[in-house]
Design a protein around this motif. Structure first.
Motif, PDB file in Angstrom:
ATOM      1  N   GLU A  13       0.821  -1.202   0.000  1.00  0.00           N
ATOM      2  CA  GLU A  13       0.000   0.000   0.000  1.00  0.00           C
ATOM      3  C   GLU A  13       0.856   1.252   0.000  1.00  0.00           C
ATOM      4  O   GLU A  13       0.498   2.252  -0.592  1.00  0.00           O
ATOM      5  CB  GLU A  13      -0.919   0.000   1.210  1.00  0.00           C
ATOM      6  CG  GLU A  13      -1.960  -1.106   1.141  1.00  0.00           C
ATOM      7  CD  GLU A  13      -2.884  -1.099   2.333  1.00  0.00           C
ATOM      8  OE1 GLU A  13      -2.959  -0.066   3.017  1.00  0.00           O
ATOM      9  OE2 GLU A  13      -3.523  -2.120   2.576  1.00  0.00           O
ATOM     10  N   ALA A  14       1.971   1.219   0.712  1.00  0.00           N
ATOM     11  CA  ALA A  14       2.862   2.380   0.766  1.00  0.00           C
ATOM     12  C   ALA A  14       4.278   1.885   1.022  1.00  0.00           C
ATOM     13  O   ALA A  14       4.495   0.905   1.733  1.00  0.00           O
ATOM     14  CB  ALA A  14       2.446   3.332   1.870  1.00  0.00           C
ATOM     15  N   TYR A  15       5.220   2.559   0.413  1.00  0.00           N
ATOM     16  CA  TYR A  15       6.626   2.224   0.635  1.00  0.00           C
ATOM     17  C   TYR A  15       7.370   3.542   0.826  1.00  0.00           C
ATOM     18  O   TYR A  15       7.416   4.366  -0.080  1.00  0.00           O
ATOM     19  CB  TYR A  15       7.191   1.449  -0.566  1.00  0.00           C
ATOM     20  CG  TYR A  15       8.609   0.986  -0.353  1.00  0.00           C
ATOM     21  CD1 TYR A  15       8.877  -0.092   0.457  1.00  0.00           C
ATOM     22  CD2 TYR A  15       9.663   1.642  -0.964  1.00  0.00           C
ATOM     23  CE1 TYR A  15      10.172  -0.515   0.666  1.00  0.00           C
ATOM     24  CE2 TYR A  15      10.958   1.237  -0.758  1.00  0.00           C
ATOM     25  CZ  TYR A  15      11.211   0.162   0.053  1.00  0.00           C
ATOM     26  OH  TYR A  15      12.498  -0.259   0.270  1.00  0.00           O
ATOM     27  N   PHE A  16       7.904   3.747   2.021  1.00  0.00           N
ATOM     28  CA  PHE A  16       8.565   4.992   2.348  1.00  0.00           C
ATOM     29  C   PHE A  16      10.072   4.840   2.175  1.00  0.00           C
ATOM     30  O   PHE A  16      10.669   3.903   2.706  1.00  0.00           O
ATOM     31  CB  PHE A  16       8.243   5.406   3.792  1.00  0.00           C
ATOM     32  CG  PHE A  16       6.778   5.623   4.017  1.00  0.00           C
ATOM     33  CD1 PHE A  16       6.168   6.797   3.594  1.00  0.00           C
ATOM     34  CD2 PHE A  16       5.999   4.645   4.614  1.00  0.00           C
ATOM     35  CE1 PHE A  16       4.817   7.006   3.789  1.00  0.00           C
ATOM     36  CE2 PHE A  16       4.648   4.846   4.811  1.00  0.00           C
ATOM     37  CZ  PHE A  16       4.057   6.019   4.398  1.00  0.00           C
ATOM     38  N   THR A  17      10.672   5.771   1.437  1.00  0.00           N
ATOM     39  CA  THR A  17      12.112   5.687   1.218  1.00  0.00           C
ATOM     40  C   THR A  17      12.902   6.303   2.367  1.00  0.00           C
ATOM     41  O   THR A  17      14.032   5.914   2.607  1.00  0.00           O
ATOM     42  CB  THR A  17      12.494   6.412  -0.089  1.00  0.00           C
ATOM     43  OG1 THR A  17      12.004   7.741  -0.030  1.00  0.00           O
ATOM     44  CG2 THR A  17      11.892   5.700  -1.283  1.00  0.00           C
ATOM     45  N   PHE A  18      12.329   7.291   3.069  1.00  0.00           N
ATOM     46  CA  PHE A  18      13.004   7.924   4.202  1.00  0.00           C
ATOM     47  C   PHE A  18      12.209   7.632   5.461  1.00  0.00           C
ATOM     48  O   PHE A  18      11.036   7.970   5.559  1.00  0.00           O
ATOM     49  CB  PHE A  18      13.092   9.438   4.036  1.00  0.00           C
ATOM     50  CG  PHE A  18      13.890   9.899   2.855  1.00  0.00           C
ATOM     51  CD1 PHE A  18      15.004   9.204   2.431  1.00  0.00           C
ATOM     52  CD2 PHE A  18      13.535  11.039   2.178  1.00  0.00           C
ATOM     53  CE1 PHE A  18      15.738   9.645   1.353  1.00  0.00           C
ATOM     54  CE2 PHE A  18      14.266  11.488   1.099  1.00  0.00           C
ATOM     55  CZ  PHE A  18      15.371  10.790   0.680  1.00  0.00           C
ATOM     56  N   GLY A  19      12.855   7.051   6.426  1.00  0.00           N
ATOM     57  CA  GLY A  19      12.208   6.830   7.711  1.00  0.00           C
ATOM     58  C   GLY A  19      12.353   8.063   8.584  1.00  0.00           C
ATOM     59  O   GLY A  19      13.053   9.012   8.238  1.00  0.00           O
ATOM     60  N   PRO A  20      11.696   8.079   9.730  1.00  0.00           N
ATOM     61  CA  PRO A  20      11.815   9.231  10.612  1.00  0.00           C
ATOM     62  C   PRO A  20      13.243   9.376  11.129  1.00  0.00           C
ATOM     63  O   PRO A  20      13.900   8.380  11.448  1.00  0.00           O
ATOM     64  CB  PRO A  20      10.828   8.926  11.739  1.00  0.00           C
ATOM     65  CG  PRO A  20      10.614   7.460  11.688  1.00  0.00           C
ATOM     66  CD  PRO A  20      10.838   7.037  10.277  1.00  0.00           C
ATOM     67  N   ASN A  21      13.712  10.595  11.173  1.00  0.00           N
ATOM     68  CA  ASN A  21      15.039  10.934  11.691  1.00  0.00           C
ATOM     69  C   ASN A  21      16.164  10.241  10.899  1.00  0.00           C
ATOM     70  O   ASN A  21      17.183   9.850  11.461  1.00  0.00           O
ATOM     71  CB  ASN A  21      15.137  10.580  13.178  1.00  0.00           C
ATOM     72  CG  ASN A  21      16.185  11.420  13.869  1.00  0.00           C
ATOM     73  OD1 ASN A  21      16.632  12.433  13.348  1.00  0.00           O
ATOM     74  ND2 ASN A  21      16.582  11.003  15.051  1.00  0.00           N
ATOM     75  N   SER A  22      15.972  10.094   9.588  1.00  0.00           N
ATOM     76  CA  SER A  22      17.004   9.469   8.767  1.00  0.00           C
ATOM     77  C   SER A  22      17.835  10.534   8.056  1.00  0.00           C
ATOM     78  O   SER A  22      17.517  11.717   8.080  1.00  0.00           O
ATOM     79  CB  SER A  22      16.366   8.545   7.733  1.00  0.00           C
ATOM     80  OG  SER A  22      15.659   9.301   6.782  1.00  0.00           O
ATOM     81  N   PHE A  23      18.881  10.092   7.419  1.00  0.00           N
ATOM     82  CA  PHE A  23      19.753  11.000   6.678  1.00  0.00           C
ATOM     83  C   PHE A  23      18.993  11.699   5.550  1.00  0.00           C
ATOM     84  O   PHE A  23      19.192  12.880   5.292  1.00  0.00           O
ATOM     85  CB  PHE A  23      20.960  10.238   6.121  1.00  0.00           C
ATOM     86  CG  PHE A  23      21.842  11.090   5.266  1.00  0.00           C
ATOM     87  CD1 PHE A  23      22.663  12.036   5.836  1.00  0.00           C
ATOM     88  CD2 PHE A  23      21.833  10.961   3.887  1.00  0.00           C
ATOM     89  CE1 PHE A  23      23.477  12.840   5.050  1.00  0.00           C
ATOM     90  CE2 PHE A  23      22.638  11.759   3.084  1.00  0.00           C
ATOM     91  CZ  PHE A  23      23.468  12.696   3.679  1.00  0.00           C
ATOM     92  N   GLY A  24      18.104  10.998   4.896  1.00  0.00           N
ATOM     93  CA  GLY A  24      17.338  11.578   3.792  1.00  0.00           C
ATOM     94  C   GLY A  24      16.454  12.728   4.243  1.00  0.00           C
ATOM     95  O   GLY A  24      16.334  13.739   3.554  1.00  0.00           O
ATOM     96  N   VAL A  25      15.833  12.593   5.402  1.00  0.00           N
ATOM     97  CA  VAL A  25      14.985  13.669   5.921  1.00  0.00           C
ATOM     98  C   VAL A  25      15.846  14.882   6.241  1.00  0.00           C
ATOM     99  O   VAL A  25      15.509  16.016   5.878  1.00  0.00           O
ATOM    100  CB  VAL A  25      14.210  13.195   7.171  1.00  0.00           C
ATOM    101  CG1 VAL A  25      13.492  14.356   7.834  1.00  0.00           C
ATOM    102  CG2 VAL A  25      13.226  12.103   6.806  1.00  0.00           C
ATOM    103  N   TRP A  26      16.955  14.673   6.929  1.00  0.00           N
ATOM    104  CA  TRP A  26      17.839  15.788   7.284  1.00  0.00           C
ATOM    105  C   TRP A  26      18.417  16.447   6.035  1.00  0.00           C
ATOM    106  O   TRP A  26      18.544  17.668   5.971  1.00  0.00           O
ATOM    107  CB  TRP A  26      18.955  15.325   8.221  1.00  0.00           C
ATOM    108  CG  TRP A  26      18.446  15.112   9.602  1.00  0.00           C
ATOM    109  CD1 TRP A  26      18.245  13.925  10.234  1.00  0.00           C
ATOM    110  CD2 TRP A  26      18.022  16.124  10.519  1.00  0.00           C
ATOM    111  NE1 TRP A  26      17.735  14.139  11.480  1.00  0.00           N
ATOM    112  CE2 TRP A  26      17.590  15.477  11.689  1.00  0.00           C
ATOM    113  CE3 TRP A  26      17.960  17.506  10.461  1.00  0.00           C
ATOM    114  CZ2 TRP A  26      17.110  16.177  12.786  1.00  0.00           C
ATOM    115  CZ3 TRP A  26      17.480  18.195  11.563  1.00  0.00           C
ATOM    116  CH2 TRP A  26      17.071  17.534  12.703  1.00  0.00           C
TER     117      TRP A  26
END
Length: 95
Positions: A13-26
């Motif tokens: 249903e959903a696939y997230f590439t960046f998890g919470p507090n990950s390098f991608g988010v920052w």
């Protein structure tokens, strides 16, 4: 070279590439702030350049600016005082 942890998309249903507090988010936040700061700096430089160019083309702007700055430096005139208003009384409903 298959490095994806996903083996099948069936039932996903959903696939997230960046998890919470990950390098991608920052990285996204830092890039967003940097782009916004660059936009503000570019806008300030453009406005300064445009104003300088306008003053060179229209010398009367310089005279108006000098006149307005002289008015700002002049001592302010005292505000006129308003005449005192008579005191208002409320009617007494008991009488």
């Amino acid at each position: 070279m298959n490095t994806s942890p996903v083996t099948s998309w069936e039932g996903a249903e959903a696939y997230f590439t960046f998890g919470p507090n990950s390098f991608g988010v920052w990285l996204s936040v830092v890039l967003g702030v940097a782009l916004f700061a660059a936009f503000i700096v570019y806008s300030m430089r453009h406005e300064k350049h445009s104003f300088k160019e306008s003053v060179e083309k229209y010398p009367e702007l310089v005279r108006k600016l000098e006149a307005s700055s002289l008015k700002e430096r002049a001592p302010a005139k005292p505000m006129p005082t308003l005449p005192a208003m008579p005191a208002m009384t409320m009617p007494n409903p008991e009488s």
